[in-house]
Write a protein that holds these residues in place. Structure first.
Motif, short mmCIF file in Angstrom:
data_model
loop_
_atom_site.label_atom_id
_atom_site.label_comp_id
_atom_site.label_asym_id
_atom_site.label_seq_id
_atom_site.Cartn_x
_atom_site.Cartn_y
_atom_site.Cartn_z
N CYS A 1 115.39 49.24 51.17
CA CYS A 1 114.19 49.82 51.42
C CYS A 1 113.35 49.55 52.53
O CYS A 1 112.97 48.33 52.37
CB CYS A 1 113.04 49.67 49.99
SG CYS A 1 111.63 50.47 50.15
N SER A 2 113.35 50.40 53.42
CA SER A 2 112.58 49.84 54.86
C SER A 2 111.30 49.80 54.62
O SER A 2 110.67 49.15 55.43
CB SER A 2 113.20 50.83 56.01
OG SER A 2 114.48 50.92 56.01
N ALA A 3 110.51 50.46 53.89
CA ALA A 3 109.22 50.43 53.44
C ALA A 3 108.64 49.13 52.86
O ALA A 3 107.53 48.73 53.28
CB ALA A 3 108.85 51.55 52.50
N ILE A 4 109.31 48.45 52.36
CA ILE A 4 108.95 47.21 51.71
C ILE A 4 108.55 46.24 52.76
O ILE A 4 107.42 45.42 52.53
CB ILE A 4 109.94 46.54 50.64
CG1 ILE A 4 110.17 47.57 49.26
CG2 ILE A 4 109.56 45.34 50.22
CD1 ILE A 4 111.16 47.16 48.63
N ALA A 5 109.27 46.18 53.64
CA ALA A 5 108.80 45.26 54.99
C ALA A 5 108.41 45.81 56.12
O ALA A 5 108.19 45.28 56.90
CB ALA A 5 110.05 44.37 55.29
N GLY A 6 108.22 47.17 55.89
CA GLY A 6 108.05 47.85 57.30
C GLY A 6 106.66 48.26 57.05
O GLY A 6 105.85 47.57 56.40
N ILE A 7 106.25 49.30 57.61
CA ILE A 7 104.76 49.87 57.81
C ILE A 7 104.70 50.55 56.26
O ILE A 7 105.27 51.65 56.13
CB ILE A 7 104.50 50.72 58.86
CG1 ILE A 7 104.63 50.09 60.26
CG2 ILE A 7 103.12 51.28 58.82
CD1 ILE A 7 104.42 50.99 61.40
N ASN A 8 103.52 50.14 55.33
CA ASN A 8 103.67 50.61 54.13
C ASN A 8 102.19 51.20 53.60
O ASN A 8 101.87 50.96 52.36
CB ASN A 8 104.36 49.65 53.06
CG ASN A 8 103.85 48.18 53.30
OD1 ASN A 8 102.66 47.96 53.48
ND2 ASN A 8 104.79 47.42 53.29
N ARG A 9 101.53 51.39 54.82
CA ARG A 9 100.09 52.06 54.19
C ARG A 9 100.16 53.13 53.31
O ARG A 9 99.21 53.18 52.55
CB ARG A 9 99.41 52.36 55.65
CG ARG A 9 98.05 52.70 55.41
CD ARG A 9 97.37 53.20 56.73
NE ARG A 9 95.76 53.60 56.65
CZ ARG A 9 95.44 54.76 56.47
NH1 ARG A 9 96.46 55.82 56.56
NH2 ARG A 9 94.59 55.36 56.37
N THR A 10 100.75 54.01 53.26
CA THR A 10 100.94 55.13 52.58
C THR A 10 101.80 55.06 51.16
O THR A 10 101.65 56.11 50.43
CB THR A 10 101.26 56.53 53.30
OG1 THR A 10 102.51 56.37 53.71
CG2 THR A 10 100.31 56.54 54.55
N GLU A 11 102.54 53.83 51.18
CA GLU A 11 103.47 53.76 49.97
C GLU A 11 102.54 53.68 48.79
O GLU A 11 101.37 53.22 48.68
CB GLU A 11 104.32 52.70 50.32
CG GLU A 11 105.07 53.15 51.67
CD GLU A 11 105.81 54.33 51.80
OE1 GLU A 11 106.17 54.89 50.75
OE2 GLU A 11 106.27 54.60 53.00
N ALA A 12 103.44 53.58 47.65
CA ALA A 12 102.84 53.46 46.23
C ALA A 12 102.55 52.15 46.04
O ALA A 12 103.00 51.06 46.22
CB ALA A 12 104.00 54.10 45.20
N ILE A 13 101.69 51.98 45.08
CA ILE A 13 100.86 50.54 44.43
C ILE A 13 101.38 50.67 42.98
O ILE A 13 101.35 49.50 42.45
CB ILE A 13 99.80 50.27 44.73
CG1 ILE A 13 98.79 51.30 44.41
CG2 ILE A 13 99.62 50.07 46.21
CD1 ILE A 13 97.49 50.72 44.46
N LEU A 14 101.71 51.61 42.22
CA LEU A 14 101.99 51.78 40.87
C LEU A 14 103.46 52.57 40.60
O LEU A 14 103.72 53.36 41.27
CB LEU A 14 100.86 52.66 40.06
CG LEU A 14 99.63 52.14 40.08
CD1 LEU A 14 98.59 53.34 39.54
CD2 LEU A 14 99.49 50.93 39.28
N GLY A 15 104.26 51.78 39.57
CA GLY A 15 105.36 52.31 39.34
C GLY A 15 106.51 52.04 40.33
O GLY A 15 107.55 52.82 40.60
#
Length: 331
Positions: free
Chosen positions: A142-156
């Motif tokens: 998952c690239s988002a975990i260490a990448g740019i994750n401003r728009t990613e989820a915080i629940l579930g």
């Protein structure tokens, strides 16, 4: 160019048989699938156009009454038609609002209700085939975990995927406790709770729904719910239109005086699936409709949040969005 077979389904049975074949996708409005095909994210061998099914069975695109006052919405109904239906606006304002705040007018003219609820994430790493993504290529990371994750989820979320569910309409359906009608390859109709449609991204984030090959969504049923008449969908985003939610709240409240008799709460823009917060509902029901009650509900709703480096702001944003939505709907 992707070499694929294009078939116009003549009836539901033919569509389901064709849809059960490997590497097959249904297309109606096409606003999500075609986009992903252009990006080389989706590479179906066969595309089944189901638009003609509504000519054979008008109920697939109609909005009809259910006993007691609920509504049945055919899966091929366009977002525009559902949003402006007088019965939807009167009985389920949050449904109309969630549709009108989504996409653009041109897309709402094309996109179908059935396609809307199973649209895929807008996570930039999912849509970039040069980047590892467990949802697109299981086991790649998952690239988002260490990448740019401003728009990613915080629940579930999980250690395998933090991609946000992008839709608005699905959040309203989750809050209402809607029902989904399906036809399978065996031609048997079945009903499932809308809340059971989407799957949390555990060890297999590529599995987004419980739909089986050949399954065709035929309708969505909105339940009779007094609280739905006092409801609101509030969406917070980077710009006023044509943008996905950073945080949204779908709320419905039944009041007796200033006491909350019933409450429904859905959260969007912050979760991997359309998110219903029963914790927030529990904090609201039986309490007075005050700012303190709303703040307590917001705290309960976000208690399980797991933000990453760039998405930590979403915790406070989601809380404030929920408090504002509850304040407005009970004013």
């Amino acid at each position: 160019m992707i070499d694929f077979e294009y078939v116009r389904a003549s009836d539901v049975e033919a569509a389901m048989r064709a849809g059960a074949q490997p590497s097959t996708r249904f297309v109606a409005g096409g606003t999500n699938l075609i986009d992903l095909m252009k990006l080389n994210v989706e590479r179906p061998a066969r595309v089944i156009d189901i638009n003609d099914l509504a000519r054979r069975d008008p109920s697939l695109s109609a909005i009809t009454e259910l006993p007691g006052g609920g509504l049945r919405i055919g899966a091929l109904a366009r977002m525009r038609d559902v949003a402006w239906d007088a019965r939807v606006r009167e009985r389920y304002p949050l449904v109309s609002q969630s549709l009108l705040l989504a996409a653009s007018g041109q897309l709402r003219n094309m996109a179908t209700i059935g396609g809307n609820v199973i649209q895929r994430t807008r996570c930039p790493y999912f849509r970039d085939t040069a980047m590892p993504c467990n949802k697109r290529e299981p086991g790649s990371g998952c690239s988002a975990i260490a990448g740019i994750n401003r728009t990613e989820a915080i629940l579930g979320t999980s250690e395998h995927c933090i991609a946000t569910y992008p839709g608005d309409f699905g959040v309203a359906l989750a809050a209402l406790g809607a029902t989904l009608r399906l036809r399978g390859a065996e031609n048997a109709e079945r009903a499932i709770a809308f809340a059971a449609l989407h799957v949390l991204p555990g060890a297999h984030p590529e599995r987004e729904t419980v739909l089986r090959p050949g399954d065709l969504i035929t309708a969505i049923e909105l339940p009779v719910l007094t609280a739905a008449r006092r409801s609101l969908y509030l969406k917070v985003r980077d710009r006023a239109s044509y943008a996905f939610a950073l945080a949204s709240a779908a709320v419905a409240v039944e009041l007796q005086g200033r006491t909350i008799r019933d409450a429904r709460v859905g959260l969007g823009g912050v979760a991997t699936i359309p998110w219903r917060s029963r914790e927030a509902e529990h904090a609201l029901i039986g309490k007075s409709a005050t700012t303190q009650t709303f703040q307590a509900a917001a705290e309960a709703a976000l208690a399980g949040a797991r933000p990453h480096r760039d998405s930590a702001f979403k915790v406070m944003l989601a809380k404030r969005t929920l408090v504002r939505a509850l304040t407005e709907v009970t004013a």
